[in-house]
Design a protein around this motif. Structure first.
Motif, short mmCIF file in Angstrom:
data_model
loop_
_atom_site.label_atom_id
_atom_site.label_comp_id
_atom_site.label_asym_id
_atom_site.label_seq_id
_atom_site.Cartn_x
_atom_site.Cartn_y
_atom_site.Cartn_z
N GLU A 81 0.83 -1.21 0.00
CA GLU A 81 0.00 0.00 0.00
C GLU A 81 0.87 1.26 0.00
OE1 GLU A 81 -3.03 2.38 3.02
OE2 GLU A 81 -2.73 0.22 3.27
N HIS A 82 1.88 1.29 0.87
CA HIS A 82 2.75 2.45 0.95
C HIS A 82 3.64 2.57 -0.29
CE1 HIS A 82 2.58 3.29 5.57
NE2 HIS A 82 1.40 3.18 5.02
N LEU A 83 4.01 1.45 -0.86
CA LEU A 83 4.81 1.47 -2.09
C LEU A 83 4.00 2.07 -3.23
CD1 LEU A 83 7.55 0.70 -3.25
CD2 LEU A 83 6.65 -1.58 -3.75
N LYS A 84 2.75 1.70 -3.32
CA LYS A 84 1.88 2.26 -4.35
C LYS A 84 1.73 3.77 -4.17
CE LYS A 84 -2.84 1.97 -6.18
NZ LYS A 84 -4.17 1.31 -6.03
N LEU A 85 1.51 4.20 -2.93
CA LEU A 85 1.37 5.63 -2.65
C LEU A 85 2.66 6.39 -2.96
CD1 LEU A 85 -0.61 5.50 0.73
CD2 LEU A 85 -1.49 6.18 -1.52
N ALA A 86 3.81 5.76 -2.66
CA ALA A 86 5.10 6.40 -2.93
C ALA A 86 5.31 6.60 -4.42
CB ALA A 86 6.24 5.56 -2.34
N HIS A 87 4.93 5.61 -5.23
CA HIS A 87 5.06 5.73 -6.68
C HIS A 87 4.11 6.80 -7.23
CE1 HIS A 87 7.95 2.71 -7.88
NE2 HIS A 87 7.39 1.81 -7.07
N ILE A 88 2.90 6.85 -6.68
CA ILE A 88 1.95 7.88 -7.11
C ILE A 88 2.48 9.27 -6.78
CG2 ILE A 88 -0.34 8.86 -6.65
CD1 ILE A 88 -1.36 6.01 -6.24
N GLY A 89 3.00 9.42 -5.56
CA GLY A 89 3.56 10.71 -5.15
C GLY A 89 4.74 11.11 -6.00
N LYS A 116 0.23 17.18 -4.13
CA LYS A 116 -0.70 16.10 -3.84
C LYS A 116 -1.18 15.50 -5.16
CE LYS A 116 -0.67 16.52 0.62
NZ LYS A 116 -0.02 15.47 1.44
N LYS A 117 -1.29 14.18 -5.16
CA LYS A 117 -1.83 13.49 -6.33
C LYS A 117 -2.89 12.51 -5.86
CE LYS A 117 -0.66 11.31 -10.70
NZ LYS A 117 0.38 10.75 -11.59
N PHE A 118 -4.14 13.00 -5.84
CA PHE A 118 -5.26 12.20 -5.40
C PHE A 118 -6.03 11.66 -6.60
CE2 PHE A 118 -5.44 15.16 -1.51
CZ PHE A 118 -4.68 14.28 -0.76
N MET A 119 -6.65 10.51 -6.41
CA MET A 119 -7.64 10.03 -7.36
C MET A 119 -8.98 10.64 -6.97
SD MET A 119 -5.86 8.19 -9.36
CE MET A 119 -7.17 7.41 -10.32
N ILE A 146 8.32 34.46 2.76
CA ILE A 146 8.17 33.01 2.58
C ILE A 146 6.68 32.72 2.51
CG2 ILE A 146 8.65 30.71 3.49
CD1 ILE A 146 10.97 31.87 5.03
N ILE A 147 6.25 32.15 1.39
CA ILE A 147 4.83 31.85 1.20
C ILE A 147 4.67 30.35 0.93
CG2 ILE A 147 4.21 34.15 0.42
CD1 ILE A 147 4.49 33.28 -2.41
N SER A 148 3.45 29.87 1.03
CA SER A 148 3.22 28.44 0.85
C SER A 148 2.02 28.21 -0.05
CB SER A 148 2.98 27.76 2.22
OG SER A 148 1.91 28.38 2.90
N GLY A 149 2.02 27.07 -0.72
CA GLY A 149 0.92 26.74 -1.61
C GLY A 149 0.86 25.25 -1.88
N VAL A 150 -0.21 24.83 -2.53
CA VAL A 150 -0.44 23.42 -2.82
C VAL A 150 -0.84 23.29 -4.28
CG1 VAL A 150 -1.84 21.39 -2.30
CG2 VAL A 150 -1.20 22.97 -0.47
N THR A 151 -0.26 22.29 -4.95
CA THR A 151 -0.70 21.97 -6.30
C THR A 151 -1.13 20.52 -6.36
OG1 THR A 151 -0.12 22.11 -8.66
CG2 THR A 151 1.58 21.30 -7.19
N PHE A 152 -2.21 20.27 -7.09
CA PHE A 152 -2.70 18.92 -7.30
C PHE A 152 -2.19 18.44 -8.65
CE2 PHE A 152 -5.55 20.58 -4.13
CZ PHE A 152 -5.68 19.51 -3.25
N ALA A 153 -1.38 17.37 -8.60
CA ALA A 153 -0.62 16.95 -9.79
C ALA A 153 -1.37 15.99 -10.70
CB ALA A 153 0.71 16.31 -9.35
N ASN A 154 -2.58 15.62 -10.31
CA ASN A 154 -3.39 14.79 -11.19
C ASN A 154 -4.21 15.70 -12.10
OD1 ASN A 154 -5.17 13.02 -12.43
ND2 ASN A 154 -5.64 11.87 -10.58
N GLU A 155 -3.92 15.68 -13.39
CA GLU A 155 -4.58 16.60 -14.33
C GLU A 155 -6.07 16.33 -14.44
OE1 GLU A 155 -2.43 16.19 -17.94
OE2 GLU A 155 -0.68 17.29 -17.22
N ARG A 156 -6.50 15.16 -13.98
CA ARG A 156 -7.93 14.84 -14.04
C ARG A 156 -8.70 15.35 -12.84
NH1 ARG A 156 -7.94 8.55 -16.26
NH2 ARG A 156 -6.87 8.96 -18.24
#
Length: 336
Positions: free
Chosen positions: A54-62, A113-116, A172-182
Motif C-alpha cells: 500500500e505504501h509502495l503504491k502511494l510512494a510511486h503515485i507521489g 498532492k496526487k489524489f484520485m 516566505i509563502i506556501s501553496g499546494v498543487t494537485f498533480a493529477n490533471e484529471r
C-alpha cells in the motif's frame, strides 16, 4: 541607483539567475521506494506485506506527481532555484519539503498532492476527496488540509532561516498543487485565502508569476539566493527509514526502556484533559493544536503514561524544549 551601488551589486552578483536552476532533484532516486521494495521482496514472515504494498503504491503515485511538477518548473521561464525533496530540523521540529522554490522576490514552499477523484473545499477550509462513477458518488473521505501542512512547513523554514541569519527579509509563502490533471477542484465555497494558494498543476506557473508581480518591488541578489539554497542542501537532516512499522508484531513490541503501565486508568478522561490542555496552550501561543503535539504523540502518551521527564522525552514528538516548557503540566494530567 548610484554608480557605487550598481558596482557593489555587480560584484556581489557573481552567480546570475536568469532561468530555472535545479539545485537538488530526487525524482529518479527515492530511498523510501528502494527500502519498501526490499521489504516487499523479503522472506521475513513478520513483515506486513499488505501495508508495504500500500505504501509502495502511494510512494510511486507521489513520485510521479512530483515528476510532473518538476517538468512544469523546469520548462517555465521564471528565474528561480529549485530544491526537490528537502528535509530540515530545528529544535523539536522536522519537516520534509516536496519543493522549496527560491526566487529573487520570495521563497515558495510547495506541497504536491496526487489524489484520485475530485477535491471539494468547504467554506471552513476543510478538504474532502470525492470519487464518482458517472454521476454517482462511490467514495467520499475527509483529508488533512494540505494547505495547513504547507503553512506548518513554511513556519519551520522561516524559523530555520532566521536561526542561521539567511535572508530574513524575504517573504516566505506556501501553496499546494494537485498533480493529477484529471482532478476537479471545487472551491466554490472556499475561503479566499485557500482559493489564492491552491491550484491544479497546469496553473502552477501562472500562480508563481502572479506572486512575482505581487512582490515586484523586492529583488534579492542571486548571490544571496544561492547561499541560502546551498546551505539548505548542505544542512539537511534526513530521518532514517524504519522497518519496524511494517512488522506484523510491531504493535506488541513495547520498548524495554519505556514500558506500558499496567494500572487501569480511564483513558477517555485523560485524553479529554490532554486535548483540552493542548488546545488551551495552542490558543495562547497562536498555534494550531498539532504544533503543540500531534494525535500520534497523544496516543503514545496514553499508551506509555510517562511518570517523569526522563520517560516523557522518550515519547516520539518530544524534545528538551517541549519537556522543559510544559512537561510538568503534562505529567500532572497523566498521573493525577
Amino acid at each position: 541607483m548610484s554608480l557605487l551601488r550598481k558596482l557593489v551589486n555587480k560584484i556581489m552578483d557573481a552567480d546570475d539567475l536568469k532561468k530555472p536552476i535545479i539545485l537538488q532533484d530526487r525524482t529518479e532516486v527515492s530511498t523510501l521506494i528502494k527500502e519498501l521494495e526490499l521489504l516487499k521482496s523479503s522472506s521475513h514472515i513478520d513483515i506486513n506485506k499488505t501495508l508495504v504494498e500500500e505504501h509502495l503504491k502511494l510512494a510511486h503515485i507521489g513520485l510521479s506527481g512530483e515528476k510532473n511538477v518538476m517538468y512544469e518548473l523546469r520548462h517555465s521561464f521564471i528565474p528561480m532555484i529549485i530544491l526537490h525533496d528537502i528535509e530540515i530540523s530545528i529544535e523539536d521540529y522536522h519537516a520534509q519539503y516536496d519543493f522549496i522554490i527560491i526566487t529573487p522576490q520570495f521563497i515558495f514552499v510547495l506541497e504536491v498532492k496526487k489524489f484520485m477523484g475530485n477535491i471539494v473545499v468547504s467554506e471552513s477550509g476543510d478538504f474532502t476527496r470525492v470519487v464518482k462513477k458517472g454521476t454517482r458518488t462511490v467514495f467520499r473521505e475527509g483529508v488533512y488540509s494540505p494547505l495547513r501542512q504547507a503553512k506548518r512547513q513554511r513556519d519551520i523554514l522561516n524559523m530555520f532561516l532566521r536561526e542561521h541569519n539567511l535572508i530574513n527579509k524575504i517573504e516566505i509563502i506556501s501553496g499546494v498543487t494537485f498533480a493529477n490533471e484529471r482532478n476537479e477542484i471545487d472551491m466554490t465555497h472556499a475561503p479566499e485565502e485557500v482559493k489564492s494558494m491552491i491550484c491544479r498543476i497546469d496553473n502552477l506557473v501562472p500562480l508563481l508569476e502572479k506572486e512575482q508581480k505581487k512582490f515586484s518591488d523586492r529583488n534579492v541578489l542571486p548571490a544571496y539566493l544561492y547561499k541560502t539554497a546551498n546551505f539548505l542542501v548542505a544542512n539537511q537532516t534526513r530521518k532514517p527509514f524504519s522497518s519496524e512499522r511494517y512488522m506484523l508484531k510491531a504493535a506488541t513490541n513495547i520498548p524495554v526502556e519505556l514500558p506500558v503501565k499496567k494500572t487501569v486508568i480511564n483513558n477517555d478522561l485523560v485524553e479529554q484533559k490532554l486535548r483540552a490542555f493542548r488546545k488551551k496552550l495552542a490558543n495562547e501561543k497562536g498555534y494550531k493544536a498539532f504544533h503543540i503535539f500531534s494525535d500520534a504523540t497523544l496516543h503514545e502518551l496514553l499508551l506509555h503514561r510517562p511518570t517523569n521527564k526522563e520517560e516523557l522525552i522518550k515519547i516520539k514528538g518530544f524534545g528538551n524544549q517541549k519537556v522543559n516548557e510544559f512537561g510538568d503540566q503534562l505529567l500532572s494530567i497523566i498521573n493525577n
